[in-house]
Design a protein around this motif. Structure first.
Motif, mmCIF file in Angstrom:
data_model
loop_
_atom_site.group_PDB
_atom_site.id
_atom_site.type_symbol
_atom_site.label_atom_id
_atom_site.label_comp_id
_atom_site.label_asym_id
_atom_site.label_seq_id
_atom_site.Cartn_x
_atom_site.Cartn_y
_atom_site.Cartn_z
ATOM 1 N N PHE A 97 57.690 -8.370 -109.034
ATOM 2 C CA PHE A 97 57.112 -7.354 -109.911
ATOM 3 C C PHE A 97 55.600 -7.444 -109.875
ATOM 4 O O PHE A 97 55.027 -8.459 -109.495
ATOM 5 C CB PHE A 97 57.642 -7.480 -111.352
ATOM 6 N N GLU A 98 54.951 -6.334 -110.265
ATOM 7 C CA GLU A 98 53.496 -6.226 -110.210
ATOM 8 C C GLU A 98 52.821 -6.925 -111.390
ATOM 9 O O GLU A 98 51.761 -7.501 -111.252
ATOM 10 C CB GLU A 98 53.076 -4.750 -110.211
ATOM 11 N N ARG A 99 53.420 -6.824 -112.557
ATOM 12 C CA ARG A 99 52.826 -7.370 -113.768
ATOM 13 C C ARG A 99 53.912 -8.063 -114.585
ATOM 14 O O ARG A 99 55.079 -7.705 -114.514
ATOM 15 C CB ARG A 99 52.233 -6.259 -114.632
ATOM 16 N N LEU A 100 53.478 -9.020 -115.390
ATOM 17 C CA LEU A 100 54.381 -9.719 -116.298
ATOM 18 C C LEU A 100 53.878 -9.523 -117.714
ATOM 19 O O LEU A 100 52.698 -9.729 -117.998
ATOM 20 C CB LEU A 100 54.425 -11.219 -115.983
ATOM 21 N N VAL A 101 54.777 -9.116 -118.599
ATOM 22 C CA VAL A 101 54.464 -8.972 -120.014
ATOM 23 C C VAL A 101 55.165 -10.105 -120.743
ATOM 24 O O VAL A 101 56.383 -10.269 -120.639
ATOM 25 C CB VAL A 101 54.939 -7.604 -120.562
ATOM 26 N N LEU A 102 54.386 -10.897 -121.460
ATOM 27 C CA LEU A 102 54.893 -12.035 -122.222
ATOM 28 C C LEU A 102 54.840 -11.674 -123.696
ATOM 29 O O LEU A 102 53.779 -11.329 -124.213
ATOM 30 C CB LEU A 102 54.039 -13.270 -121.934
ATOM 31 N N ALA A 103 55.988 -11.724 -124.372
ATOM 32 C CA ALA A 103 56.033 -11.344 -125.784
ATOM 33 C C ALA A 103 56.894 -12.337 -126.548
ATOM 34 O O ALA A 103 57.796 -12.956 -125.993
ATOM 35 C CB ALA A 103 56.607 -9.939 -125.932
ATOM 36 N N ALA B 150 55.827 -19.855 -129.360
ATOM 37 C CA ALA B 150 56.554 -19.886 -128.089
ATOM 38 C C ALA B 150 55.703 -19.351 -126.932
ATOM 39 O O ALA B 150 55.682 -19.956 -125.856
ATOM 40 C CB ALA B 150 57.838 -19.077 -128.202
ATOM 41 N N THR B 151 54.996 -18.249 -127.150
ATOM 42 C CA THR B 151 54.205 -17.684 -126.057
ATOM 43 C C THR B 151 53.044 -18.577 -125.656
ATOM 44 O O THR B 151 52.692 -18.643 -124.479
ATOM 45 C CB THR B 151 53.690 -16.265 -126.390
ATOM 46 N N SER B 152 52.474 -19.283 -126.609
ATOM 47 C CA SER B 152 51.368 -20.191 -126.253
ATOM 48 C C SER B 152 51.880 -21.359 -125.431
ATOM 49 O O SER B 152 51.179 -21.886 -124.571
ATOM 50 C CB SER B 152 50.623 -20.671 -127.503
ATOM 51 N N GLU B 153 53.119 -21.771 -125.650
ATOM 52 C CA GLU B 153 53.717 -22.836 -124.830
ATOM 53 C C GLU B 153 53.979 -22.352 -123.419
ATOM 54 O O GLU B 153 53.796 -23.084 -122.460
ATOM 55 C CB GLU B 153 55.047 -23.305 -125.445
ATOM 56 N N VAL B 154 54.434 -21.089 -123.266
ATOM 57 C CA VAL B 154 54.743 -20.535 -121.957
ATOM 58 C C VAL B 154 53.472 -20.224 -121.204
ATOM 59 O O VAL B 154 53.355 -20.497 -120.008
ATOM 60 C CB VAL B 154 55.617 -19.269 -122.079
ATOM 61 N N TYR B 155 52.479 -19.670 -121.896
ATOM 62 C CA TYR B 155 51.222 -19.254 -121.269
ATOM 63 C C TYR B 155 50.476 -20.473 -120.778
ATOM 64 O O TYR B 155 49.992 -20.577 -119.727
ATOM 65 C CB TYR B 155 50.368 -18.458 -122.248
#
Length: 168
Positions: free
Chosen positions: A152-158, A163-168
């Motif tokens: 995919f061209e872009r990834l949206v993290l939500a 949780a998102t700060s751990e993944v990012y």
């Protein structure tokens, strides 16, 4: 048109297209159809609007379809929290669920472990934090696997900030 034979092929092809269109019940924003003089008809719905065009020639006119693919590129979405992760993709306006992961371990903070285990509250919390980290790591691993299978061209993290700060 180069003669009677080609005119008959065009008329037969146009009749197939009209017959299909007369029975067609729209369930999408766009429709792509290709009809060959050999009698075959290919049709696909798209969740994106397309300009109405009709072409007759030696080869299929695919530029409008390619333009739609370029305009509506594939996106990956990952929705995460402490317990669940969901991975989706969207292409040409259609959303497809790829996977859902649920954590199997204890992931909630306990306010109190009970009077008989007062000293172990920190240990219980460390175990819960470790389970959250393991869940998120597994989610990212699955996302990487998905990206290899369907780039995919872009990834949206939500999701939740935690949780998102751990993944990012």
């Amino acid at each position: 048109l180069s003669g009677e034979t080609e005119l008959r092929e065009l008329e037969a092809s146009a009749t197939r297209v009209r017959d299909f269109a007369s029975k067609y019940v729209p369930e999408a924003k766009g429709l792509v159809m290709y009809s060959k003089s050999t009698g075959s008809l290919w049709a696909r719905e798209l969740q994106v609007p397309l300009k109405t065009e009709v072409h007759w020639g030696e080869s299929a006119q695919i530029q409008p379809l390619l333009a739609a693919l370029e305009q509506y590129k594939r996106y990956g979405f990952i929705l995460v929290d402490r317990v669940t992760a969901r991975i989706y993709t969207t292409l040409l306006g259609e959303i497809e669920k790829y996977s859902e992961i649920n954590s199997t371990g204890l992931v909630q903070h306990l306010k109190s472990p009970g009077s008989d285990h007062m000293c172990s509250q920190a240990g219980i919390q460390r175990k819960a934090d470790g389970n959250i980290h393991s869940h998120l790591k597994h989610s990212v691993d699955l996302l990487e696997e998905f990206a290899e299978a369907a780039p995919f061209e872009r990834l949206v993290l939500a999701g939740s900030i935690e949780a998102t700060s751990e993944v990012y």
